[in-house]
Design an enzyme around this catalytic site. Structure first.
Site, PDB file in Angstrom:
ATOM      1  N   ASP A 294     -24.694  -2.043   3.967  1.00 24.43           N
ATOM      2  CA  ASP A 294     -23.614  -1.269   4.773  1.00 24.43           C
ATOM      3  C   ASP A 294     -23.197   0.136   4.383  1.00 24.43           C
ATOM      4  OD1 ASP A 294     -21.957  -0.846   7.181  1.00 24.43           O
ATOM      5  OD2 ASP A 294     -20.258  -2.014   6.067  1.00 24.43           O
ATOM      6  N   CYS A 344     -15.833  -8.747 -12.953  1.00 28.80           N
ATOM      7  CA  CYS A 344     -16.030  -7.784 -12.072  1.00 28.80           C
ATOM      8  C   CYS A 344     -17.544  -7.077 -12.065  1.00 28.80           C
ATOM      9  CB  CYS A 344     -15.084  -6.745 -12.038  1.00 28.80           C
ATOM     10  SG  CYS A 344     -15.728  -5.288 -13.261  1.00 28.80           S
ATOM     11  N   CYS A 367     -12.089   0.717 -12.122  1.00 26.84           N
ATOM     12  CA  CYS A 367     -12.084   0.039 -13.294  1.00 26.84           C
ATOM     13  C   CYS A 367     -10.653  -0.075 -13.951  1.00 26.84           C
ATOM     14  CB  CYS A 367     -12.908   0.792 -14.432  1.00 26.84           C
ATOM     15  SG  CYS A 367     -12.787  -0.150 -15.968  1.00 26.84           S
TER      16      CYS A 367
END
Length: 438
Positions: A294, A344, A367
């Site tokens: 997307d 992450c 981050c």
């Protein structure tokens, strides 16, 4: 390369066509890729049938989820989705079929809600908080506020007992008021909350495809004025987590918190941003063009058109497989050595346009915010994991924290002034927090 077994396809039957004009929307400008759609923007019945049939064929695990998004999918009209449901039943082949539907809510009425309830659609409602925060960026085509209409949609969904969750774009304005955003979402009845951090970059020079918002490899670009600062996003999450962990575990589900807990528990995170690899979550344009993602609807990421190349073939193509692997293989050395990599995995590749503390490129813009959040929540996540491993509910942590908090208050209340900071670390004055006897 080993071919994946299944995939997910987000269908955009209106393409980028929408009935509101959000200042921050990254998808509205995709109309520049399809100039002919000014007159012919609707997904055809032939493309709809091909999408339904091929998506079901592409799922090997017996479960199929159709995801309808935009633009604004309600612009297709109710008849289109009645056909979609009928076709999904026709081609189901014994598989379990579910539909999810992302909407701004402005066109919902009783007929839409009856249809959603009858066919068990899960509705995602886009709202960015209370009226002043929502209407900062989410305006209609005339530049007027949209919040009141969204609240009408909430009441209609409740009236018809349609299951809904909320999607909130965290931007430069609502990031400043996390507690109020969270309380508002709970007040309207959302028990599953998605927070999507916003960052986009604008090209300094015109591109050949005329798109203004760019991918990470574009060097001559600047972060937009509506993007959320990375550190502030972490602070936003921490403020909400501090309330959630004490009052809402097991009652309210927040995508960032659930996904992080999954990572701590050693399971695949629920958010694609945090998965070790991505890919195989495609975006389908209204003419049948299928893209890697997307957020990667750019000419260089077109996999093919489903009228010429099936979803199964697109899913197993070298381009799709490599796109998924690139997320893991392009991590820089700072990411690879980070103690929070397991949680992450370098974040979304689209956000990797920053420079690491050691000067390494290909670093995730968020981050600093992610680290701030992961460090702040680490002890709580570990405790919830311990409870899960014992076959107990993570909600026990909530009760335990409240018990500990009570002990602290009892032990210290005699020495705390009414205008002093509350000993429960809420950040409020004692008289407005645990010392409030009202």
């Amino acid at each position: 390369m080993q071919a994946p077994t299944s995939c997910h396809v987000m269908a955009k039957p209106t393409g980028s066509i929408c009935n509101i004009d959000c200042d921050y929307c990254f998808y509205l400008e995709k109309e520049k890729l399809y100039p002919e759609r000014n007159q012919n923007w609707r997904m055809s019945d032939a493309t709809l049938e091909a999408y339904i049939k091929q998506t079901i064929e592409a799922q090997k695990d017996g479960y199929v989820q159709f995801t309808w998004q935009g633009g604004e999918p309600t612009l297709m009209g109710l008849e289109f989705f009645e056909k979609a449901v009928s076709l999904s039943k026709k081609y189901a082949d014994g598989k379990q079929i579910e539909h999810s539907f992302q909407t701004n809510g402005l066109l919902l009425n009783d007929a839409w809600c009856r249809f959603f309830k009858q066919h068990d659609f899960l509705i995602g409602l886009s709202v960015d908080g209370p009226a002043d925060l929502n209407d900062c960026y989410r305006k209609n085509r005339a530049g007027k506020p949209t919040h009141a209409k969204v609240m009408e949609a909430v009441e209609l969904l409740k009236k018809h007992r349609v299951e809904f969750n909320t999607l909130t774009v965290v931007n430069r304005e609502n990031v400043k008021d996390p507690e109020r955003v969270y309380q508002f979402l709970k007040d309207i009845g959302s028990t599953y909350i998605q927070f999507i951090p916003l960052v986009e970059r604008e090209a300094r020079e015109a591109r050949d495809d005329q798109l203004r918002l760019v991918l990470p490899n574009e060097t001559l670009a600047d972060v937009t004025s509506w993007s959320v600062p990375a550190r502030q996003f972490g602070e936003f999450l921490n403020a909400i987590f501090d309330q959630w962990v004490r009052t809402d575990i097991g009652r309210v589900f927040v995508n960032m918190f659930d996904s992080t807990l999954s990572s701590w528990f050693g399971e695949r995170p629920g958010i694609c941003h945090f998965a070790e690899r991505c890919g195989h979550a495609f975006a389908l344009e209204s003419n049948g063009d299928l893209y890697n993602c997307d957020h990667y609807v750019y000419p260089e990421h077109l996999l093919g058109n489903i009228h010429d190349k099936s979803i199964v073939k697109c899913n197993s193509s070298p381009q799709a497989i490599q796109f998924g692997k690139d997320k893991q293989e392009t991590l820089n050395a700072d990411c690879k050595s980070c103690q929070y990599k397991f949680a992450c995995n370098g974040g979304c590749p689209k956000h990797r346009f920053a420079v690491s503390p050691n000067g390494l490129p290909n670093h995730n813009y968020f981050c600093q915010g992610y680290k701030h959040f992961l460090k702040h929540t680490a002890t709580y996540m570990q405790e919830m994991c311990n409870l899960l491993k014992q076959g107990r509910s993570p909600a026990e942590l909530m009760w335990r924290l409240n018990y500990w908090q009570s002990d602290i208050i009892v032990a210290n209340s005699n020495s705390v002034g009414r205008n002093s900071p509350c000993p429960c670390d809420s950040g409020k004055k004692y008289k407005r927090c645990c010392g409030n006897s009202d």
